[in-house]
Motif scaffolding. Structure first.
Motif, PDB file in Angstrom:
ATOM      1  N   THR A  32       0.799  -1.442   0.063  1.00 51.17           N
ATOM      2  CA  THR A  32       0.021   0.095   0.044  1.00 51.17           C
ATOM      3  C   THR A  32       0.734   1.191   0.030  1.00 51.17           C
ATOM      4  O   THR A  32       0.472   2.366  -0.528  1.00 51.17           O
ATOM      5  CB  THR A  32      -0.902   0.152   1.130  1.00 51.17           C
ATOM      6  N   ALA A  34       2.919   1.986  -2.016  1.00 52.13           N
ATOM      7  CA  ALA A  34       3.047   2.389  -3.373  1.00 52.13           C
ATOM      8  C   ALA A  34       2.211   3.345  -3.742  1.00 52.13           C
ATOM      9  O   ALA A  34       2.243   4.165  -4.578  1.00 52.13           O
ATOM     10  CB  ALA A  34       3.086   1.157  -4.395  1.00 52.13           C
ATOM     11  N   TYR A  36       0.558   5.730  -1.826  1.00 54.62           N
ATOM     12  CA  TYR A  36       0.928   6.908  -1.239  1.00 54.62           C
ATOM     13  C   TYR A  36       2.139   7.631  -1.886  1.00 54.62           C
ATOM     14  O   TYR A  36       2.193   8.607  -2.098  1.00 54.62           O
ATOM     15  CB  TYR A  36       1.124   6.964   0.264  1.00 54.62           C
ATOM     16  N   ARG A  37       2.863   6.606  -2.318  1.00 61.93           N
ATOM     17  CA  ARG A  37       4.174   7.395  -2.942  1.00 61.93           C
ATOM     18  C   ARG A  37       3.683   7.653  -4.404  1.00 61.93           C
ATOM     19  O   ARG A  37       4.188   8.749  -5.144  1.00 61.93           O
ATOM     20  CB  ARG A  37       5.260   6.130  -3.454  1.00 61.93           C
ATOM     21  N   ALA A  93       9.679   9.003  -1.512  1.00 63.49           N
ATOM     22  CA  ALA A  93       9.338   8.583  -0.292  1.00 63.49           C
ATOM     23  C   ALA A  93       9.161   9.530   0.845  1.00 63.49           C
ATOM     24  O   ALA A  93       7.960   9.350   1.697  1.00 63.49           O
ATOM     25  CB  ALA A  93      10.546   7.820   0.484  1.00 63.49           C
ATOM     26  N   ALA A  96       5.717  10.908  -0.121  1.00 59.31           N
ATOM     27  CA  ALA A  96       4.590  10.042   0.280  1.00 59.31           C
ATOM     28  C   ALA A  96       4.272  10.343   1.903  1.00 59.31           C
ATOM     29  O   ALA A  96       3.281  10.157   2.046  1.00 59.31           O
ATOM     30  CB  ALA A  96       4.919   8.619  -0.135  1.00 59.31           C
ATOM     31  N   SER A  97       5.402  10.220   2.458  1.00 63.60           N
ATOM     32  CA  SER A  97       5.091  10.543   4.087  1.00 63.60           C
ATOM     33  C   SER A  97       4.321  11.876   4.235  1.00 63.60           C
ATOM     34  O   SER A  97       3.427  11.903   5.187  1.00 63.60           O
ATOM     35  CB  SER A  97       6.322  10.521   4.771  1.00 63.60           C
ATOM     36  N   ARG A 106      -5.710  10.227   2.492  1.00 62.76           N
ATOM     37  CA  ARG A 106      -6.101   8.587   3.137  1.00 62.76           C
ATOM     38  C   ARG A 106      -7.507   8.204   2.626  1.00 62.76           C
ATOM     39  O   ARG A 106      -7.402   7.088   2.254  1.00 62.76           O
ATOM     40  CB  ARG A 106      -5.966   8.726   4.697  1.00 62.76           C
ATOM     41  N   GLY A 126       1.557  -2.207   5.047  1.00 64.68           N
ATOM     42  CA  GLY A 126       1.271  -0.476   5.212  1.00 64.68           C
ATOM     43  C   GLY A 126       1.692   0.025   6.660  1.00 64.68           C
ATOM     44  O   GLY A 126       2.555  -0.601   7.312  1.00 64.68           O
ATOM     45  N   ARG A 127       0.805   0.935   6.986  1.00 62.75           N
ATOM     46  CA  ARG A 127       1.264   1.465   8.289  1.00 62.75           C
ATOM     47  C   ARG A 127      -0.100   1.394   9.168  1.00 62.75           C
ATOM     48  O   ARG A 127      -0.170   1.663  10.524  1.00 62.75           O
ATOM     49  CB  ARG A 127       1.452   2.979   8.233  1.00 62.75           C
ATOM     50  N   ILE A 129      -3.048  -0.751   8.147  1.00 67.68           N
ATOM     51  CA  ILE A 129      -4.041  -1.958   7.547  1.00 67.68           C
ATOM     52  C   ILE A 129      -4.616  -2.589   8.793  1.00 67.68           C
ATOM     53  O   ILE A 129      -5.688  -2.763   8.736  1.00 67.68           O
ATOM     54  CB  ILE A 129      -2.815  -2.751   6.838  1.00 67.68           C
ATOM     55  N   ARG A 184       1.675  11.635  13.407  1.00 69.23           N
ATOM     56  CA  ARG A 184       0.759  12.414  12.680  1.00 69.23           C
ATOM     57  C   ARG A 184      -0.681  12.196  13.411  1.00 69.23           C
ATOM     58  O   ARG A 184      -0.977  11.117  14.112  1.00 69.23           O
ATOM     59  CB  ARG A 184       0.451  11.895  11.083  1.00 69.23           C
TER      60      ARG A 184
END
Ligand code: DC
Length: 220
Positions: A32, A34, A36-37, A93, A96-97, A106, A126-127, A129, A184
């Protein structure tokens, strides 16, 4: 459907582990990050400030991101363009962050991820999921390792590809991304309450794969 969620910080080995586990059990592997990237790349290429929420949000209606699976390998498309390689750079990267901290981004990517999980037996990394995207995933893993160990692995990985990287810089980048991703407000990086936390600092790749594979084996 069997859904396995693997979350964790940058460089913890999620993608290699997820890919291997998916291959062993015939599951689809979905990366996932990818997505956001791809949004990050789109923002960079359009000249937007990747931290300017209004500017990034304004780009979303004209942004068409889709995934294609070619022989099980995920390809990411921006419109018709395959950006799977272009998204693998350090500036992307970080972009994306940046964009991943924005609620609009999101929610823009939420349905795409859920619809793939609803139609496929998959391992998704992902972060968020296990916490947000698939709160009912059958297995939730939070894979982590010390920042120093993750940086050392990244430097080794790059060296294998013939690329040189400065260890101190890589540690710094990893810590900066960890800090930004875990502090965040929306969907911060953290283990789901029912996640199995695996600290791989002193584990081999094979040990981590065997552990998760064993968990899947108990279900299928
Ligand atoms: O896993 P990666 O390095 O490709 O992810 C790039 C960035 O995207 C990462 O810094 C945080 C963000 N991300 C996210 O917020 N949620 C996800 N599910 C995956 C990635």
């Amino acid at each position: 459907m069997l859904n396995v969620a693997i979350d964790g910080p940058a460089g913890a080995g999620k993608s290699s582990v997820a890919r291997e586990v998916a291959a062993r059990h015939g599951l689809l592997y979905l990366d996932t990050g990818a997505l956001y990237r791809a949004v990050g790349l789109r923002a960079l290429e359009s000249g937007a400030d990747t931290r300017d929420e209004a500017a990034v949000e304004a780009l979303l209606p004209g942004t068409d991101i889709s995934l294609r699976f070619v022989e099980g390998e995920q390809r990411v498309l921006l419109g018709d363009r395959d950006v799977s390689e272009d998204i693998r750079t350090q500036p992307v990267a970080m972009a994306a962050s940046d964009v991943s901290a924005m609620p609009a981004v999101r929610s823009f990517l939420l349905e795409l991820q859920r619809s793939i999980a609803a139609k496929n037996n998959c391992v998704m990394d992902g972060r968020d999921i296990g916490t947000v995207i698939l709160p009912d995933a059958d297995i939730k893993i939070f894979l982590t390792a010390s920042a120093e160990e993750r940086a050392a692995r990244r430097v080794r990985q790059l060296a294998e590809k013939g690329k040189e990287a400065d260890y101190a810089t890589v540690v710094e980048e990893i810590k900066r991304r960890d800090e930004q991703d875990s502090t965040r407000e929306i969907a911060p990086l953290k283990p789901a309450p029912d996640a199995c936390v695996i600290d791989s600092t002193n584990m081999t790749f094979e040990q981590v794969v065997a552990l998760i594979s064993g968990m899947i084996g108990e279900l299928v």
